[in-house]
Design an enzyme around this catalytic site. Structure first.
Site, short mmCIF file in Angstrom:
data_model
loop_
_atom_site.label_atom_id
_atom_site.label_comp_id
_atom_site.label_asym_id
_atom_site.label_seq_id
_atom_site.Cartn_x
_atom_site.Cartn_y
_atom_site.Cartn_z
CE1 TYR A 112 -33.65 33.29 14.98
CE2 TYR A 112 -31.68 33.06 16.32
CZ TYR A 112 -32.63 32.52 15.48
OH TYR A 112 -32.56 31.19 15.15
CB THR A 159 -22.82 24.89 16.70
OG1 THR A 159 -22.70 23.55 16.21
CG2 THR A 159 -22.48 24.89 18.19
CG HIS A 178 -26.76 31.68 9.06
ND1 HIS A 178 -28.01 31.12 8.88
CD2 HIS A 178 -26.85 32.41 10.20
CE1 HIS A 178 -28.81 31.48 9.87
NE2 HIS A 178 -28.14 32.27 10.67
CD1 TRP A 207 -17.77 41.76 3.18
CD2 TRP A 207 -19.82 41.26 3.90
NE1 TRP A 207 -18.66 42.14 2.21
CE2 TRP A 207 -19.92 41.84 2.62
CE3 TRP A 207 -20.98 40.86 4.56
CZ2 TRP A 207 -21.15 42.04 1.99
CZ3 TRP A 207 -22.20 41.05 3.92
CH2 TRP A 207 -22.28 41.65 2.67
NE ARG A 216 -19.89 32.69 14.92
CZ ARG A 216 -19.27 33.66 15.61
NH1 ARG A 216 -18.26 33.35 16.41
NH2 ARG A 216 -19.68 34.92 15.52
CG ASP A 235 -14.53 40.33 12.96
OD1 ASP A 235 -14.66 39.94 11.78
OD2 ASP A 235 -13.45 40.62 13.47
#
Length: 260
Positions: free
Chosen positions: A82, A110, A125, A147, A154, A216
């Site tokens: 990607y 972002t 996402h 998870w 972020r 992660d």
């Protein structure tokens, strides 16, 4: 006979989908981007604004990242397909400008979230996936399992804010070089903090757990919005918790028809 094009078409997905299908992400996005940009050139479109992503930046870099650093090294191995496909939009934009004088540019948002997102838990996402998980955990009375460790950080941008900025880029921004569309570095939040904001917005009373056996991904990709602020010093972003609350309310009200 379009005069202006906002190019949002892409094969996209969360961390785990990228890891499984790097080749597909490369091929499909390369084809999409070449088709859109070349068709725009052939039909005389005056301006194309394409959408890149902060995950295209080099994995090993200094922070904050800015627009000059896109091609400075390999991207994170989890989504190299990607990332390289998206980087090529910047290369094509430069080529169309140098060879044909086309005003094609790109923005680098972002992490985007908001109403009408893809709330699929496997492929979506992180934020919409978590919203869906909290909704289901609340319905079933079970614990919420996130998870990873919850430590990665972020910058999140609300889709309604991004839409306003897209229109500004379409009308006012004349550079071919890309521009990062993001909240400031100080607005960065951890995945744990994002999960807690969703838990609060949806009034979830259950237990919050972290499955540290899951990957992660990149720890952080802090982006500078200094270039944007030079152009728009007074632009007001929607506060993160308010935007999360509005998104959670939309998802709960539209659960049946939401993408999931």
């Amino acid at each position: 006979k379009p005069t202006h094009v906002i190019h949002l078409a892409a094969m996209v997905g969360g961390l785990f989908k990228n890891i499984r299908y790097n080749l597909d992400f490369w091929r499909r996005n390369i084809h999409i981007n070449d088709n859109v940009l070349h068709s725009a050139y052939e039909t005389g479109v005056q301006k194309v604004v394409s959408c890149l992503s902060t995950c295209i930046f080099p994995d090993k870099t200094t922070y904050p990242i800015d627009e000059t650093m896109v091609h400075n090294g390999p991207p994170h191995s989890s989504n190299f397909g990607y990332s390289y496909a998206k980087r090529m939009i910047d290369i094509q934009n430069r080529g169309y400008f140098e060879q044909h004088g086309c005003r094609f540019t790109a923005v680098i948002p972002t992490n985007v979230f908001g109403p009408h997102d893809n709330f699929n838990i496997e492929d979506g996402h992180v934020l919409p996936g978590l919203i869906h998980k909290v909704y289901l955990a609340k319905q079933s009375g079970s614990a919420l399992t996130v998870w990873g460790t919850g430590k990665p950080r972020r910058q999140f941008i609300y889709s309604l804010d991004l839409a306003r900025l897209f229109l500004w880029v379409l009308r006012e921004y004349d550079e071919v070089e890309p521009i990062i569309l993001s909240v400031g570095e100080e607005e960065e939040v951890s995945i744990k903090e994002a999960a807690e904001a969703i838990v609060e917005a949806m009034d979830f009373q259950g237990e919050l757990l972290f499955d540290t056996s899951k990957a992660d991904g990149q720890f952080k990709k802090t982006a500078s919005n200094a270039k944007l602020r030079r152009y728009l010093p007074s632009f007001q972003f929607t506060p993160f918790r308010q935007a999360v609350k509005e998104t959670c309310a939309w998802f709960s009200a539209n659960y049946t028809n939401a993408r999931k």
